[in-house]
Design an enzyme around this catalytic site. Sequence first.
Site, PDB file in Angstrom:
ATOM      1  CG  ASP A 198      29.102  58.586  64.236  1.00  0.00           C
ATOM      2  OD1 ASP A 198      29.944  58.156  64.091  1.00  0.00           O
ATOM      3  OD2 ASP A 198      27.923  57.973  64.559  1.00  0.00           O
ATOM      4  N   GLY A 224      33.470  63.911  66.293  1.00  0.00           N
ATOM      5  CA  GLY A 224      34.565  63.859  67.478  1.00  0.00           C
ATOM      6  C   GLY A 224      34.446  62.388  67.914  1.00  0.00           C
ATOM      7  CG  PHE A 226      31.751  57.872  72.043  1.00  0.00           C
ATOM      8  CD1 PHE A 226      32.524  57.074  72.244  1.00  0.00           C
ATOM      9  CD2 PHE A 226      30.468  57.868  71.028  1.00  0.00           C
ATOM     10  CE1 PHE A 226      32.200  55.634  71.495  1.00  0.00           C
ATOM     11  CE2 PHE A 226      30.385  56.423  70.407  1.00  0.00           C
ATOM     12  CZ  PHE A 226      31.396  55.562  70.597  1.00  0.00           C
ATOM     13  CG  HIS A 244      26.304  46.321  70.637  1.00  0.00           C
ATOM     14  ND1 HIS A 244      25.432  45.965  69.658  1.00  0.00           N
ATOM     15  CD2 HIS A 244      26.949  47.436  69.755  1.00  0.00           C
ATOM     16  CE1 HIS A 244      25.413  46.373  68.268  1.00  0.00           C
ATOM     17  NE2 HIS A 244      26.410  47.473  68.315  1.00  0.00           N
TER      18      HIS A 244
HETATM   19  C1  LIG Z   1      26.643  50.395  65.390  1.00  0.00           C
HETATM   20  S1  LIG Z   1      26.655  52.076  64.988  1.00  0.00           S
HETATM   21  C2  LIG Z   1      25.099  52.441  65.497  1.00  0.00           C
HETATM   22  C3  LIG Z   1      24.475  53.681  64.804  1.00  0.00           C
HETATM   23  C4  LIG Z   1      23.015  54.073  65.133  1.00  0.00           C
HETATM   24  N1  LIG Z   1      22.971  54.520  66.499  1.00  0.00           N
HETATM   25  C5  LIG Z   1      22.020  52.754  65.196  1.00  0.00           C
HETATM   26  O1  LIG Z   1      21.318  52.821  66.153  1.00  0.00           O
HETATM   27  O2  LIG Z   1      21.906  52.252  64.176  1.00  0.00           O
HETATM   28  C6  LIG Z   1      27.901  52.544  66.089  1.00  0.00           C
HETATM   29  C7  LIG Z   1      28.213  54.154  65.696  1.00  0.00           C
HETATM   30  O3  LIG Z   1      29.087  54.575  66.577  1.00  0.00           O
HETATM   31  C8  LIG Z   1      29.900  55.528  65.918  1.00  0.00           C
HETATM   32  N2  LIG Z   1      31.159  55.427  66.681  1.00  0.00           N
HETATM   33  C9  LIG Z   1      32.156  54.635  66.788  1.00  0.00           C
HETATM   34  N3  LIG Z   1      33.042  54.890  67.578  1.00  0.00           N
HETATM   35  C10 LIG Z   1      33.014  56.316  67.953  1.00  0.00           C
HETATM   36  C11 LIG Z   1      33.602  57.196  68.682  1.00  0.00           C
HETATM   37  N4  LIG Z   1      34.917  56.805  69.371  1.00  0.00           N
HETATM   38  N5  LIG Z   1      32.901  58.337  68.883  1.00  0.00           N
HETATM   39  C12 LIG Z   1      31.777  58.783  68.486  1.00  0.00           C
HETATM   40  N6  LIG Z   1      31.255  57.750  67.412  1.00  0.00           N
HETATM   41  C13 LIG Z   1      31.755  56.505  67.361  1.00  0.00           C
HETATM   42  C14 LIG Z   1      29.861  54.783  64.603  1.00  0.00           C
HETATM   43  O4  LIG Z   1      30.862  55.722  63.780  1.00  0.00           O
HETATM   44  C15 LIG Z   1      28.596  54.340  64.200  1.00  0.00           C
HETATM   45  O5  LIG Z   1      27.983  55.649  63.647  1.00  0.00           O
END
Ligand SMILES: C[S@@+](CC[C@H](N)C(=O)[O-])C[C@H]1O[C@@H](n2cnc3c(N)ncnc32)[C@H](O)[C@@H]1O
Length: 336
Positions: A198, A224, A226, A244
């Site tokens: 994350d 980092g 993704f 999403h």
């Molecule tokens: C809507 S949350 C979902 C969290 C968890 N997987 C769940 O099911 O509740 C989206 C997650 O993606 C992470 N995220 C957003 N952009 C990201 C990126 N560029 N690289 C890594 N993680 C990222 C956010 O910090 C957040 O924790």
Amino acid sequence: MTTVSDTPDVVKILQLSASHGTSKVMQSAAELGVFALLSGGALTEPELRERLGIHARPSREFLDILVALGMLERHGGRYRNSAAAENHLVPGRAGYVGAFLQVAPRLYDEWSDLTALLRKGTKGQDPEELFGDQPKDPAILRHFMECMDAINSTIAPHIAQGLDWSRYQSFVDVGGARGNVAAAVIDAHPHLRGTVFDVRSTEPLFSEHVTRLGKAEQIGFVGGSFFTDPLPRGDVLIFGHVLHDWSPEQRQDLLAKAYEAVSPGGAVAVYDRMIDDERTDLTNLLVSLNMIIMTPAGSEYTIGECRHWAESAGFVFDSARPLPSFDVLVVASKPA
Ligand SMILES: C[S@@+](CC[C@H](N)C(=O)[O-])C[C@H]1O[C@@H](n2cnc3c(N)ncnc32)[C@H](O)[C@@H]1O
């Protein structure tokens, strides 16, 4: 005599037109702490008014609407929580989902511009504003994580059962936030080693949470993006409520990147509020429109689209199964 307002179609239209009111009543009840207060026992309307600090003029309508909605019950002039409210709207309960209502007031404001969004297609947000990897207000980040965990806690046990985990040794929860789902998977399958990937700013909250859950030894954290960093390798990569947030092209890129990171014979597991392929399900269509309003390019997507992106990346589609909370889990494997 039947009047125009008695016809089922008109009743339905009038109820739909007033649904902003029921939504707002639910949000205010959560904000005022109605359900937490009533979990201590039934109270009369004057007692509730005094303890909640609400005015006499709207209080009876407010409380009786909650009764009509099935959230409260009223017996002999005393109000108490319904079973649904007692189980799911009292903070601290295992089945608590009320954190979602706490973010709802913000959503409510965002939806007020729907007509403008329908014309323009976007509110013109900056993607970095949503999920940038810069330091954020820690209180806001913590609240966001709590809201996500309130939702994913109901899903997590089903992710733990949704795959044959005995075939795998490791998994990576991509966008796994503070490790709530990873901890549930490890809890059910202690032979596994998990990694949460994350943005770096979530690491302190991750460490605090997995330590509290007693899983700090079994789950590591890699910080980092993704989009710009390589994904950690694992037998299974999970994308939960992640795809999403992004455009269809970005989802395809993420699944292609996942294919490189998954071990041969491993799998990718995606869960989101996916739309049925006939696009008829009101609940998830509304969630999708919410994502369109709240994000620069995100939306929900159909099960068929998810399957297509996974197959285009090289995975072989295994299954799509409904989860509680209207989510769908799609699993696809990488040939050995
Ligand atoms: C809507 S949350 C979902 C969290 C968890 N997987 C769940 O099911 O509740 C989206 C997650 O993606 C992470 N995220 C957003 N952009 C990201 C990126 N560029 N690289 C890594 N993680 C990222 C956010 O910090 C957040 O924790």
